[in-house]
Design a protein around this motif. Structure first.
Motif, PDB file in Angstrom:
ATOM      1  N   THR A  60      -5.856  14.359   4.296  1.00 47.40           N
ATOM      2  CA  THR A  60      -5.102  15.271   5.134  1.00 47.40           C
ATOM      3  C   THR A  60      -5.424  16.696   4.719  1.00 47.40           C
ATOM      4  N   LEU A  61      -5.452  17.547   5.727  1.00 46.08           N
ATOM      5  CA  LEU A  61      -5.926  18.916   5.564  1.00 46.08           C
ATOM      6  C   LEU A  61      -5.001  19.849   6.325  1.00 46.08           C
TER       7      LEU A  61
ATOM      8  N   LEU B  26      -4.128  18.108   9.792  1.00 42.20           N
ATOM      9  CA  LEU B  26      -5.128  17.136  10.228  1.00 42.20           C
ATOM     10  C   LEU B  26      -5.119  15.901   9.351  1.00 42.20           C
ATOM     11  N   LEU B  27      -5.342  14.758   9.993  1.00 42.26           N
ATOM     12  CA  LEU B  27      -5.537  13.497   9.268  1.00 42.26           C
ATOM     13  C   LEU B  27      -6.900  12.944   9.669  1.00 42.26           C
TER      14      LEU B  27
ATOM     15  N   ARG C 288      -0.485   5.219   8.343  1.00 37.30           N
ATOM     16  CA  ARG C 288       0.216   4.623   9.478  1.00 37.30           C
ATOM     17  C   ARG C 288       1.741   4.633   9.289  1.00 37.30           C
TER      18      ARG C 288
ATOM     19  N   ALA D 222      -5.668   9.897  -0.074  1.00 37.99           N
ATOM     20  CA  ALA D 222      -5.019   8.600  -0.263  1.00 37.99           C
ATOM     21  C   ALA D 222      -5.580   7.900  -1.497  1.00 37.99           C
ATOM     22  N   ASP D 223      -4.722   7.167  -2.187  1.00 36.77           N
ATOM     23  CA  ASP D 223      -5.173   6.405  -3.354  1.00 36.77           C
ATOM     24  C   ASP D 223      -6.383   5.542  -3.016  1.00 36.77           C
TER      25      ASP D 223
ATOM     26  N   MET E 207       3.067  11.673   3.413  1.00 32.29           N
ATOM     27  CA  MET E 207       1.942  11.126   2.645  1.00 32.29           C
ATOM     28  C   MET E 207       1.852  11.767   1.277  1.00 32.29           C
ATOM     29  N   SER E 208       2.204  13.054   1.198  1.00 27.47           N
ATOM     30  CA  SER E 208       2.041  13.746  -0.085  1.00 27.47           C
ATOM     31  C   SER E 208       3.108  13.347  -1.101  1.00 27.47           C
TER      32      SER E 208
ATOM     33  N   LEU F  94       2.087  14.625   7.118  1.00 27.49           N
ATOM     34  CA  LEU F  94       1.391  15.055   5.909  1.00 27.49           C
ATOM     35  C   LEU F  94       2.336  15.142   4.715  1.00 27.49           C
TER      36      LEU F  94
ATOM     37  N   ALA G 119      -8.279   8.026   3.557  1.00 24.01           N
ATOM     38  CA  ALA G 119      -7.586   8.968   4.439  1.00 24.01           C
ATOM     39  C   ALA G 119      -7.403  10.311   3.734  1.00 24.01           C
TER      40      ALA G 119
ATOM     41  N   HIS H 195      -9.015   9.695   9.127  1.00 26.05           N
ATOM     42  CA  HIS H 195      -8.744   8.318   8.666  1.00 26.05           C
ATOM     43  C   HIS H 195     -10.011   7.487   8.886  1.00 26.05           C
TER      44      HIS H 195
ATOM     45  N   ILE I  48     -10.375   1.565  10.334  1.00 22.09           N
ATOM     46  CA  ILE I  48      -9.034   1.080  10.671  1.00 22.09           C
ATOM     47  C   ILE I  48      -8.630   0.011   9.662  1.00 22.09           C
ATOM     48  N   ASP I  49      -7.408   0.119   9.155  1.00 28.36           N
ATOM     49  CA  ASP I  49      -6.892  -0.835   8.158  1.00 28.36           C
ATOM     50  C   ASP I  49      -7.701  -0.821   6.859  1.00 28.36           C
TER      51      ASP I  49
ATOM     52  N   HIS J  89       0.804  -1.222   0.000  1.00 25.36           N
ATOM     53  CA  HIS J  89       0.000   0.000   0.000  1.00 25.36           C
ATOM     54  C   HIS J  89       0.840   1.278   0.000  1.00 25.36           C
TER      55      HIS J  89
ATOM     56  N   VAL K 220      -7.172   0.852   4.307  1.00 26.14           N
ATOM     57  CA  VAL K 220      -6.319   0.944   3.120  1.00 26.14           C
ATOM     58  C   VAL K 220      -6.378  -0.384   2.349  1.00 26.14           C
TER      59      VAL K 220
ATOM     60  N   GLU L   7      -4.479  18.529   1.585  1.00 20.62           N
ATOM     61  CA  GLU L   7      -3.082  18.298   1.203  1.00 20.62           C
ATOM     62  C   GLU L   7      -2.944  16.973   0.460  1.00 20.62           C
ATOM     63  N   THR L   8      -3.573  15.921   0.969  1.00 19.64           N
ATOM     64  CA  THR L   8      -3.509  14.650   0.246  1.00 19.64           C
ATOM     65  C   THR L   8      -4.841  13.910   0.337  1.00 19.64           C
TER      66      THR L   8
END
Lengths: 85, 166
Positions: free
Chosen positions: B67-68, B76-77, A17, B60-61, A51-52, A48, B65, B79, B82-83, A12, B85, B57-58
């Motif tokens: 992010t800000l 900030l995240l 995490r 997740a693929d 992750m980016s 962050l 998740a 999510h 849990i798990d 992943h 992904v 900001e991101t």
């Protein structure tokens, strides 16, 4: 300065995490830590930013560590890489 | 001069302390300080919204998740589950992209809670401040919350400019 490259084996990539665990390791050291992936660079102490990078399985990460505790930081980061990505 | 601000609950549900998240990495605060919210058990799906004004900001693929970077400097995240992904995006329909500006309460993603539960994964959603070092104070609300309306956390940020001069 210490440098090393690590190729991601986690399916992943750098998701939340592992980004957090890497940043947590990096924050323990005073050295400046940057992580490069392709043409992107991240501050290794910021979840962050890591992750980016959008780093995926198979991507190579280059770590650049500079400061008084760079040897300890490099060892710790390499160990964390092996555990989380 | 310190300023007080708040983070909104990102969905309808039950606010809880991070330590109740069934995952050690989140529960111990290793990734940051904050809170978690459990969506209502009878909800088949949920809209997850931005806790504060800022810039995405991101994303997740896997769509799980977000992010800000908030306008007052928090990272900030959010999510979802849990798990999650490991579900490779199937339960998530992202409504924002990296770089988008959002206001508190704006929808980030639509999440199919049934699909998360079917995979036997927790739906509890941590909201983390991943740069807690900029906080001088953080107080959390607990209990029932309405997404995009209820203040889940109130905080003050330390004056970074002043610190920067030393």
């Amino acid at each position: 300065m210490r440098e090393f490259t690590y190729t991601i084996t986690d399916a992943h990539g750098i998701h939340a995490r592992p980004a957090g665990l890497l940043a947590e390791t990096a924050k323990r050291f005073s050295s400046a830590i940057s992580v490069l992936c392709g043409d992107r660079t991240a501050d290794g102490k910021r979840l962050l930013a890591l992750m980016s990078l959008g780093a995926r399985c198979g991507d190579a990460l280059s770590f650049r560590i500079e400061g008084a505790d760079e040897d300890e930081a490099a060892d710790a980061l390499l160990r964390t890489c092996g555990e989380v990505i | 001069m310190a300023t007080q601000n708040e983070l909104l609950a990102p969905m309808d549900g039950l606010l809880m302390p991070l330590r109740e998240v069934p995952d050690e990495v989140f529960a111990t605060g290793m990734l940051g300080d904050g809170f978690a919210i459990a969506p209502r058990e009878d909800a088949a799906s949920v809209t997850v919204c931005a806790p504060a004004d800022g810039q995405i900001e991101t994303v997740a693929d896997a769509g799980h998740a977000y992010t800000l970077h908030t306008d007052d400097g928090l990272e900030l995240l959010v999510h979802i589950g849990i798990d999650t992904v490991t579900l490779k995006g199937a339960p998530f329909r992202s409504l924002v992209s990296a770089g988008d500006r959002v206001r508190a309460g704006d929808a980030l993603v639509r999440a199919d809670l049934g699909a998360i539960r079917a995979a036997d994964l927790p739906t509890v959603t941590p909201v983390l401040i991943t740069n807690p070092e900029i906080l001088s104070d953080l107080s959390l609300a607990l209990g029932e919350a309405e997404g995009g309306v209820t203040a889940a956390a109130r905080y003050r940020t330390a004056n970074r400019e002043k610190k920067g001069r030393f």
